[in-house]
Design a protein around this motif. Structure first.
Motif, PDB file in Angstrom:
ATOM      1  N   HIS A 120       0.818  -1.218   0.000  1.00  0.00           N
ATOM      2  CA  HIS A 120       0.000   0.000   0.000  1.00  0.00           C
ATOM      3  C   HIS A 120       0.854   1.272   0.000  1.00  0.00           C
ATOM      4  O   HIS A 120       0.345   2.350   0.269  1.00  0.00           O
ATOM      5  CB  HIS A 120      -0.928   0.017   1.218  1.00  0.00           C
ATOM      6  CG  HIS A 120      -1.942  -1.077   1.234  1.00  0.00           C
ATOM      7  ND1 HIS A 120      -2.784  -1.335   0.169  1.00  0.00           N
ATOM      8  CD2 HIS A 120      -2.243  -2.009   2.181  1.00  0.00           C
ATOM      9  CE1 HIS A 120      -3.567  -2.362   0.462  1.00  0.00           C
ATOM     10  NE2 HIS A 120      -3.252  -2.801   1.672  1.00  0.00           N
ATOM     11  N   ARG A 123      -0.308   4.030  -2.544  1.00  0.00           N
ATOM     12  CA  ARG A 123      -1.517   4.729  -2.113  1.00  0.00           C
ATOM     13  C   ARG A 123      -1.200   5.693  -0.970  1.00  0.00           C
ATOM     14  O   ARG A 123      -1.731   6.817  -0.929  1.00  0.00           O
ATOM     15  CB  ARG A 123      -2.573   3.724  -1.656  1.00  0.00           C
ATOM     16  CG  ARG A 123      -3.881   4.370  -1.240  1.00  0.00           C
ATOM     17  CD  ARG A 123      -4.962   3.338  -0.993  1.00  0.00           C
ATOM     18  NE  ARG A 123      -4.623   2.447   0.120  1.00  0.00           N
ATOM     19  CZ  ARG A 123      -5.408   1.461   0.547  1.00  0.00           C
ATOM     20  NH1 ARG A 123      -6.541   1.209  -0.082  1.00  0.00           N
ATOM     21  NH2 ARG A 123      -5.049   0.720   1.561  1.00  0.00           N
ATOM     22  N   ARG A 253      -4.111  10.137  -5.521  1.00  0.00           N
ATOM     23  CA  ARG A 253      -4.386   8.890  -4.792  1.00  0.00           C
ATOM     24  C   ARG A 253      -4.665   7.723  -5.740  1.00  0.00           C
ATOM     25  O   ARG A 253      -4.152   6.618  -5.528  1.00  0.00           O
ATOM     26  CB  ARG A 253      -5.550   9.098  -3.815  1.00  0.00           C
ATOM     27  CG  ARG A 253      -5.561   8.087  -2.681  1.00  0.00           C
ATOM     28  CD  ARG A 253      -6.375   8.599  -1.499  1.00  0.00           C
ATOM     29  NE  ARG A 253      -6.233   7.703  -0.367  1.00  0.00           N
ATOM     30  CZ  ARG A 253      -7.058   6.711  -0.082  1.00  0.00           C
ATOM     31  NH1 ARG A 253      -8.092   6.478  -0.863  1.00  0.00           N
ATOM     32  NH2 ARG A 253      -6.868   5.953   0.988  1.00  0.00           N
ATOM     33  N   ARG A 257      -2.662   4.038  -5.937  1.00  0.00           N
ATOM     34  CA  ARG A 257      -3.265   2.689  -5.939  1.00  0.00           C
ATOM     35  C   ARG A 257      -2.833   1.917  -7.184  1.00  0.00           C
ATOM     36  O   ARG A 257      -2.550   0.713  -7.116  1.00  0.00           O
ATOM     37  CB  ARG A 257      -4.797   2.804  -5.882  1.00  0.00           C
ATOM     38  CG  ARG A 257      -5.333   3.284  -4.546  1.00  0.00           C
ATOM     39  CD  ARG A 257      -6.808   2.974  -4.407  1.00  0.00           C
ATOM     40  NE  ARG A 257      -7.599   3.646  -5.430  1.00  0.00           N
ATOM     41  CZ  ARG A 257      -8.184   4.824  -5.273  1.00  0.00           C
ATOM     42  NH1 ARG A 257      -8.061   5.468  -4.117  1.00  0.00           N
ATOM     43  NH2 ARG A 257      -8.890   5.376  -6.237  1.00  0.00           N
TER      44      ARG A 257
END
Length: 383
Positions: A120, A123, A253, A257
């Motif tokens: 992650h 992100r 963002r 991702r």
């Protein structure tokens, strides 16, 4: 923790951007020439480069908690000095300190990458950069509104209050971190060049962002005189281009991702191609302001998309030297903006808007060739 870091990024990002809509009011109060007032933004952005070069690398050498709190405390004091500045000289000097301490945002990026799960990280970096972009936009809008209704000094007073609250929150909740090196300071700075030489991923990502910075900084350096020349509009209308020009906030963002799912390569390709499309659109700017608005949206989305992926890649490439890697990245970004502003301002004055488009298009295409490996700046994978 992520929420705290997002809030901190929002607050500190605005420190050097409250000035943008207020420079005319400042010049009027001090009866200063445009050249004299120009030292305020010049020294603030120069200070950012100083901070990125000299302070951000300390994130690998010391506890990041105290580095962050110290830099934000000094940043808050600099904003207070600006609010009470008796002269342009004092205001410009405090702008230099503000710029240097605003570089703390890159230290936040290092912490975010450390605490985020590897799957992650993109992100998390995208979210952090989105908070910074929103903070910049907020500062420009709030600075103009406060200056119009209360006076420009109140904008810096407001900013000082936000920084005081932020320091209290960081003292309460920001955990300590462990240094990753014990190198003396001079060796720490020297090691930055070794990291740049050794890591092809860092070298390639920073080079791409430098070239995209030329395109981005070049546009914003000449957009106002371009619109005045081609469409006979004033500074207020030109300033409104900043609203569609902040479209990259929405892209940051999702780009993070996408980086987590597919890696940096397709994300950076998309970002650079977005920049190329932006300058193709800008080529028709003389026909209608609509092309300027559309181009500004594409430009910001392309830049932010590539930046999120490249910054994630840089932080993953050297886990034990993230602060120094962010120094390399940040220096390339800010130098690119400065070089772009110089080149496009000169080209616009001498040859007109299409010369600006030609410079930016060349830089964008070169960035794409570097990314695809046609121009050998760095390898895709380290040996």
């Amino acid at each position: 923790m992520i929420a705290l870091l997002i809030g901190a990024a929002f607050v500190i990002a605005g420190g050097i951007h409250y000035q943008t809509p207020m420079l005319a009011r400042i010049a009027s109060e001090f009866q200063a020439s445009p050249a004299a007032v120009g030292w305020i933004p010049t020294l603030s952005f120069g200070g950012m480069l100083v901070g990125v070069s000299l302070f951000v690398p300390l994130g690998d050498r010391v506890n990041k908690r105290w580095l962050i709190i110290a830099m934000i405390s000094v940043l808050g004091m600099a904003q207070a000095v600006m609010a009470a500045a008796p002269s342009i000289a004092v205001l410009a000097a405090a702008s230099l300190v503000t710029g240097a301490c605003s570089s703390v945002g890159l230290v936040f990026i290092s912490i975010v990458v450390e605490i985020a799960p590897p799957q992650h990280r993109g992100r998390a970096v995208g979210t952090q950069l989105m908070a910074m972009f929103i903070g910049i936009l907020f500062a420009r809008i709030a600075g103009g509104l406060i200056a119009t209704h209360f006076g420009w000094r109140y904008s810096y007073g407001f900013s000082t209050g936000l920084h005081i609250l932020l320091v209290g929150a960081l003292l309460a909740w920001l955990p300590p971190t462990r240094p990753t090196t014990q190198l003396p300071y001079h060796e720490l700075l020297a090691s930055i060049f070794a990291i740049f030489r050794r890591h092809g991923n860092v070298r390639r990502a920073a080079s791409i962002q430098f070239l995209l910075g030329i395109c981005y900084g070049g546009f914003w350096a000449v957009v106002a005189p371009m619109m005045a020349q081609l469409h006979h509009v004033g500074p207020t209308e030109a300033g409104l281009i900043g609203i569609p020009g902040a479209a990259g906030i929405l892209a940051a963002r999702p780009a993070g991702r996408w980086t987590d799912r597919s890696g940096a390569v397709p994300v950076v390709t998309t970002g650079v191609c977005g920049m190329i499309c932006a300058w193709l659109v800008f080529g028709f700017a003389a026909w209608s302001i609509a092309f300027v608005v559309l181009g500004a949206m594409l430009l910001d989305c392309g830049l932010r998309t590539a930046m999120v992926a490249n910054q994630t890649l840089v932080n993953a490439a050297v886990p034990g030297s993230r602060a120094r890697a962010n120094t390399i990245f940040g220096m390339h970004v800010w130098c690119g903006n400065a070089v772009g502003a110089f080149l496009t301002s000169s080209a616009f004055a001498l040859y007109g808007w299409l010369a600006v488009c030609a410079i930016a298009m060349t830089a964008s295409l070169l960035a794409l060739l570097i990314h695809w490996g046609v121009v050998p700046v760095g390898r895709t994978k380290e040996a």
